[in-house]
Design a protein around this motif. Structure first.
Motif, PDB file in Angstrom:
ATOM      1  N   LEU A  11      34.437 -17.869  30.026  1.00 32.39           N
ATOM      2  CA  LEU A  11      33.261 -17.062  30.326  1.00 32.39           C
ATOM      3  C   LEU A  11      32.832 -17.320  31.765  1.00 32.39           C
ATOM      4  CD1 LEU A  11      30.790 -15.330  29.525  1.00 32.39           C
ATOM      5  CD2 LEU A  11      29.709 -17.459  28.742  1.00 32.39           C
ATOM      6  N   SER A  14      29.583 -12.271  36.606  1.00 34.33           N
ATOM      7  CA  SER A  14      30.099 -11.192  37.438  1.00 34.33           C
ATOM      8  C   SER A  14      30.186 -11.667  38.893  1.00 34.33           C
ATOM      9  CB  SER A  14      29.175  -9.975  37.331  1.00 34.33           C
ATOM     10  OG  SER A  14      29.610  -8.942  38.168  1.00 34.33           O
ATOM     11  N   SER A  40      41.358  -4.635  25.029  1.00 34.74           N
ATOM     12  CA  SER A  40      40.153  -4.823  24.237  1.00 34.74           C
ATOM     13  C   SER A  40      40.340  -4.044  22.946  1.00 34.74           C
ATOM     14  CB  SER A  40      38.928  -4.335  25.013  1.00 34.74           C
ATOM     15  OG  SER A  40      39.002  -2.932  25.195  1.00 34.74           O
ATOM     16  N   VAL A  88      32.153  -6.942  34.765  1.00 36.93           N
ATOM     17  CA  VAL A  88      31.937  -6.902  33.319  1.00 36.93           C
ATOM     18  C   VAL A  88      33.070  -6.144  32.624  1.00 36.93           C
ATOM     19  CG1 VAL A  88      30.428  -6.048  31.496  1.00 36.93           C
ATOM     20  CG2 VAL A  88      29.436  -7.111  33.532  1.00 36.93           C
ATOM     21  N   ASP A  90      36.064  -6.152  33.258  1.00 43.06           N
ATOM     22  CA  ASP A  90      37.296  -6.944  33.176  1.00 43.06           C
ATOM     23  C   ASP A  90      37.340  -7.775  31.897  1.00 43.06           C
ATOM     24  OD1 ASP A  90      37.023  -7.556  36.699  1.00 43.06           O
ATOM     25  OD2 ASP A  90      38.393  -6.156  35.696  1.00 43.06           O
ATOM     26  N   THR A  91      36.282  -7.738  31.108  1.00 42.67           N
ATOM     27  CA  THR A  91      36.256  -8.468  29.844  1.00 42.67           C
ATOM     28  C   THR A  91      37.317  -7.921  28.901  1.00 42.67           C
ATOM     29  OG1 THR A  91      33.897  -8.976  30.017  1.00 42.67           O
ATOM     30  CG2 THR A  91      34.859  -8.993  27.798  1.00 42.67           C
ATOM     31  N   ASP A  92      38.246  -8.786  28.506  1.00 39.57           N
ATOM     32  CA  ASP A  92      39.383  -8.380  27.688  1.00 39.57           C
ATOM     33  C   ASP A  92      40.094  -9.632  27.191  1.00 39.57           C
ATOM     34  OD1 ASP A  92      40.418  -5.397  29.476  1.00 39.57           O
ATOM     35  OD2 ASP A  92      39.755  -5.564  27.381  1.00 39.57           O
ATOM     36  N   GLN A 124      41.114 -15.140  26.016  1.00 43.38           N
ATOM     37  CA  GLN A 124      39.925 -14.298  26.184  1.00 43.38           C
ATOM     38  C   GLN A 124      39.277 -14.544  27.538  1.00 43.38           C
ATOM     39  OE1 GLN A 124      38.382 -11.958  23.958  1.00 43.38           O
ATOM     40  NE2 GLN A 124      37.180 -11.516  25.802  1.00 43.38           N
ATOM     41  N   THR A 126      35.795 -13.317  29.432  1.00 45.81           N
ATOM     42  CA  THR A 126      34.518 -12.637  29.258  1.00 45.81           C
ATOM     43  C   THR A 126      33.717 -12.752  30.540  1.00 45.81           C
ATOM     44  OG1 THR A 126      34.505 -13.186  26.894  1.00 45.81           O
ATOM     45  CG2 THR A 126      32.420 -12.469  27.877  1.00 45.81           C
ATOM     46  N   VAL A 127      33.286 -11.604  31.047  1.00 42.20           N
ATOM     47  CA  VAL A 127      32.505 -11.569  32.281  1.00 42.20           C
ATOM     48  C   VAL A 127      31.114 -11.051  31.942  1.00 42.20           C
ATOM     49  CG1 VAL A 127      32.392 -10.767  34.658  1.00 42.20           C
ATOM     50  CG2 VAL A 127      34.621 -11.060  33.543  1.00 42.20           C
ATOM     51  N   SER A 128      30.131 -11.860  32.226  1.00 36.65           N
ATOM     52  CA  SER A 128      28.753 -11.458  31.940  1.00 36.65           C
ATOM     53  C   SER A 128      28.091 -10.917  33.201  1.00 36.65           C
ATOM     54  CB  SER A 128      27.961 -12.644  31.407  1.00 36.65           C
ATOM     55  OG  SER A 128      27.913 -13.671  32.370  1.00 36.65           O
TER      56      SER A 128
END
Length: 129
Positions: A11, A14, A40, A88, A90-92, A124, A126-128
């Motif tokens: 995680l 951004s 995703s 965000v 890029d979350t995959d 995984q 995850t970009v917040s």
């Protein structure tokens, strides 16, 4: 049996960077095309980058070009994907793949998933925001 193991997911915020690594075991050929894909639940598995380990030719998808670098560690043989300026979107789940037809990785692409025979389990990212 070729085995691929991805590591480095996690995680991040951004704009930050992340480094993914793909370690391979039991390669039977000397040279491979090694690529990174992402997927995703709602999207097709997309090829984003690959490297031809014989000639060093590299490919980057337009969606990630200028933000990614791919390289191979000459000591360990691991393929490293450096991702900068993460967004965000890029979350995959990111997958490493390999195929002994090393010439399938070309600078101009394409990079369809069915060209690759060997796959890792995925990691995984995850970009917040």
């Amino acid at each position: 049996q070729v085995q691929l193991v991805e590591s480095g997911g996690g995680l991040v915020q951004s704009g930050e960077s992340l480094t993914l690594s793909c370690a391979a075991r039991e390669f039977v050929s000397e040279y491979y095309s090694i690529g990174w894909f992402r997927q995703s639940p709602k999207t097709e598995r997309e090829g984003i980058s690959c490297i031809n380990t014989l000639y060093g030719e590299k490919y980057f998808a337009s969606s990630v070009k200028d933000r990614l670098t791919i390289s191979r560690d000459n000591v360990t043989g691991a393929v490293v994907l450096q991702m900068n300026g993460l967004r965000v979107e890029d979350t995959d789940v990111y997958f490493c793949a390999a195929d002994p037809q090393f010439y399938i990785c070309k600078e101009d692409g394409p990079m369809p998933r069915f060209w690759y025979d060997h796959w890792g389990q995925g990691t995984q990212v995850t970009v917040s925001g």
